[in-house]
Write a protein that holds these residues in place. Structure first.
Motif, PDB file in Angstrom:
ATOM      1  N   MET A   1      32.046  34.839  47.874  1.00 25.60           N
ATOM      2  CA  MET A   1      33.091  34.733  46.853  1.00 25.60           C
ATOM      3  C   MET A   1      33.527  36.119  46.396  1.00 25.60           C
ATOM      4  O   MET A   1      32.754  37.079  46.448  1.00 25.60           O
ATOM      5  N   LEU A   2      34.757  36.205  45.925  1.00 21.87           N
ATOM      6  CA  LEU A   2      35.338  37.446  45.422  1.00 21.87           C
ATOM      7  C   LEU A   2      35.537  37.331  43.913  1.00 21.87           C
ATOM      8  O   LEU A   2      36.055  36.325  43.425  1.00 21.87           O
ATOM      9  N   LEU A   3      35.131  38.366  43.175  1.00 19.42           N
ATOM     10  CA  LEU A   3      35.377  38.440  41.737  1.00 19.42           C
ATOM     11  C   LEU A   3      36.474  39.464  41.504  1.00 19.42           C
ATOM     12  O   LEU A   3      36.345  40.631  41.903  1.00 19.42           O
ATOM     13  N   ALA A   4      37.567  39.038  40.872  1.00 11.06           N
ATOM     14  CA  ALA A   4      38.717  39.908  40.624  1.00 11.06           C
ATOM     15  C   ALA A   4      38.884  40.144  39.132  1.00 11.06           C
ATOM     16  O   ALA A   4      38.800  39.208  38.329  1.00 11.06           O
ATOM     17  N   PHE A   5      39.128  41.416  38.762  1.00  6.83           N
ATOM     18  CA  PHE A   5      39.361  41.802  37.376  1.00  6.83           C
ATOM     19  C   PHE A   5      40.788  42.317  37.229  1.00  6.83           C
ATOM     20  O   PHE A   5      41.189  43.265  37.913  1.00  6.83           O
ATOM     21  N   ASP A   6      41.550  41.715  36.329  1.00  5.90           N
ATOM     22  CA  ASP A   6      42.862  42.226  35.935  1.00  5.90           C
ATOM     23  C   ASP A   6      42.732  42.704  34.495  1.00  5.90           C
ATOM     24  O   ASP A   6      42.709  41.896  33.568  1.00  5.90           O
ATOM     25  N   VAL A   7      42.629  44.028  34.316  1.00  2.64           N
ATOM     26  CA  VAL A   7      42.342  44.601  32.999  1.00  2.64           C
ATOM     27  C   VAL A   7      43.627  45.091  32.353  1.00  2.64           C
ATOM     28  O   VAL A   7      44.255  46.049  32.818  1.00  2.64           O
ATOM     29  N   GLY A   8      44.035  44.422  31.266  1.00  2.00           N
ATOM     30  CA  GLY A   8      45.192  44.844  30.500  1.00  2.00           C
ATOM     31  C   GLY A   8      44.770  45.495  29.195  1.00  2.00           C
ATOM     32  O   GLY A   8      43.576  45.562  28.871  1.00  2.00           O
ATOM     33  N   ASN A   9      45.737  45.975  28.434  1.00  2.00           N
ATOM     34  CA  ASN A   9      45.432  46.630  27.169  1.00  2.00           C
ATOM     35  C   ASN A   9      44.869  45.659  26.134  1.00  2.00           C
ATOM     36  O   ASN A   9      44.089  46.060  25.270  1.00  2.00           O
ATOM     37  N   THR A  10      45.238  44.395  26.224  1.00  2.00           N
ATOM     38  CA  THR A  10      44.789  43.399  25.255  1.00  2.00           C
ATOM     39  C   THR A  10      43.705  42.491  25.811  1.00  2.00           C
ATOM     40  O   THR A  10      42.711  42.213  25.144  1.00  2.00           O
TER      41      THR A  10
ATOM     42  N   ASP B   1      48.893  46.963  37.721  1.00  2.00           N
ATOM     43  CA  ASP B   1      49.259  45.555  37.561  1.00  2.00           C
ATOM     44  C   ASP B   1      50.637  45.263  38.125  1.00  2.00           C
ATOM     45  O   ASP B   1      50.883  44.192  38.694  1.00  2.00           O
ATOM     46  N   ARG B   2      51.551  46.225  38.011  1.00  2.00           N
ATOM     47  CA  ARG B   2      52.907  46.028  38.518  1.00  2.00           C
ATOM     48  C   ARG B   2      52.907  45.976  40.053  1.00  2.00           C
ATOM     49  O   ARG B   2      53.633  45.181  40.658  1.00  2.00           O
ATOM     50  N   ILE B   3      52.085  46.814  40.658  1.00  2.00           N
ATOM     51  CA  ILE B   3      51.965  46.803  42.116  1.00  2.00           C
ATOM     52  C   ILE B   3      51.367  45.481  42.590  1.00  2.00           C
ATOM     53  O   ILE B   3      51.849  44.850  43.546  1.00  2.00           O
ATOM     54  N   VAL B   4      50.310  45.054  41.930  1.00  2.00           N
ATOM     55  CA  VAL B   4      49.627  43.812  42.321  1.00  2.00           C
ATOM     56  C   VAL B   4      50.566  42.617  42.171  1.00  2.00           C
ATOM     57  O   VAL B   4      50.623  41.731  43.041  1.00  2.00           O
TER      58      VAL B   4
END
Length: 264
Positions: A1-10, A109-112
C-alpha cells in the motif's frame, strides 16, 4: 500500500492506496509543532479505527507547501514505515512542461493537481483549488503548465474581517441564501461567500479567454474545482464543470507510479 500526504497551510490530507485505488482518506490540522512521533500516533489510531495495518505500507509520497512540516514527515516515514519518502519537487517526473518563469516557484500542490486533472479530464484545463489560498492554474492539451493566479482564500478573508474590525464577529463559512441580509452575521456570510464566487467567476472567464488563444484546436477549457471549500464556492458558479475534492491525492498516486523506480 501507498501512503500519500497532501500538506496544506491549514490541513493535511492523507490517503491510502492499494493496487492504485484510493481505499481511505482523512483530513487533519496542519501543526508545525507536532513531532514525527505525534503524527505517527495519530496515523496509527486512524489506521486501527479503519481496520488497516500500517505494516502493509510499502511506500510514502509527500506534497507540501509547508517546508517546516516536511522534515517531520520525512522522519516519520523512516521511523514508522522504514521508507525514504518521495517528495514532490525538482527532479520529480510529472509529464508536465512547466512554462512558469521560475518552475521552482510553482507550488507542489498545483503541479500534483495538474497531473491528476490531465489524466482524468484531458486538456485544456483550468484548475481552481479552494484552500487557504484560492489558486487558478491553466494547462494546455499538450500538458503545458502555463501559469495562473493566486488569491486570498475565503477563510483568510473571514479571519481578516474578524481580526481587523472592532465589532464584527467570527462567522461560519456558509451561504445565507440571499444577499439582502438583515443581520450582521448573514451580511458577512453573504459578502464572503458570494464575493468569493464573483471573484472566481471573473478570473475563470478571463483565464478561459487567454487559454483558448493558446489552444491549436480552439477547444474550450474544462474547469475543475478541488480543495476543502470547493463544494461551498463551486456549487454556486455555473462555469465550474466538475468538483473533485480528492484530485491532489489521486495526482500523488500517479506521480508515484512515474517515480517509484527512479529514486536518487
Amino acid at each position: 500500500m501507498l501512503l500519500a500526504f497532501d500538506v496544506g497551510n491549514t490541513n493535511i490530507v492523507l490517503g491510502v492506496f492499494k493496487d492504485g485505488n484510493l481505499i481511505q482518506n482523512w483530513r487533519m490540522e496542519t501543526d508545525n509543532n507536532k513531532s514525527a512521533d505525534e503524527y505517527g500516533m495519530i496515523i496509527n489510531q486512524l489506521f486501527n479505527y479503519e481496520g488497516l495495518n500500517t505494516k502493509e505500507i510499502k511506500d510514502v509520497i509527500i506534497s507540501t507547501v509547508v517546508p517546516s512540516v516536511l522534515y517531520t514527515l520525512q522522519h516519520l516515514s523512516m521511523k514508522y514505515f522504514n521508507r525514504r519518502a518521495i517528495v514532490i519537487g525538482p527532479g520529480i517526473k510529472t509529464g508536465l512542461i512547466i512554462k512558469y518563469d521560475n518552475p521552482k516557484q510553482v507550488g507542489a500542490d498545483r503541479i500534483v493537481n495538474a497531473v491528476a486533472a490531465l489524466s482524468k479530464y484531458g486538456g485544456p484545463l483550468i484548475i481552481v483549488d479552494f484552500g487557504t489560498a484560492t489558486t487558478f492554474c491553466a494547462i494546455t492539451e499538450n500538458a503545458e503548465y502555463l501559469g495562473g493566479t493566486i488569491a486570498p482564500g475565503i477563510k483568510i478573508a473571514s479571519d481578516a474581517l474578524f481580526e481587523k474590525t472592532a465589532k464584527l464577529p467570527k462567522v461560519e463559512l456558509e451561504s445565507p441564501g440571499h444577499v439582502i441580509c438583515k443581520n450582521t452575521i448573514e451580511s458577512m456570510q453573504s459578502g464572503l461567500v458570494y464575493g468569493h464566487m464573483g471573484m472566481v467567476d471573473y478570473i475563470i472567464k478571463k483565464m478561459r479567454e487567454e487559454l483558448t488563444q493558446h489552444s491549436k484546436t480552439g477547444k474550450v477549457p474544462k474547469v475543475i474545482a478541488t480543495g476543502g471549500l470547493a463544494s461551498l464556492i463551486g456549487s454556486g458558479i455555473d462555469c465550474i464543470d466538475s468538483i473533485d475534492k480528492l484530485l491532489t491525492l489521486e495526482g500523488l498516486q500517479l506521480i508515484y507510479e512515474k517515480n517509484k523506480g527512479h529514486r536518487a
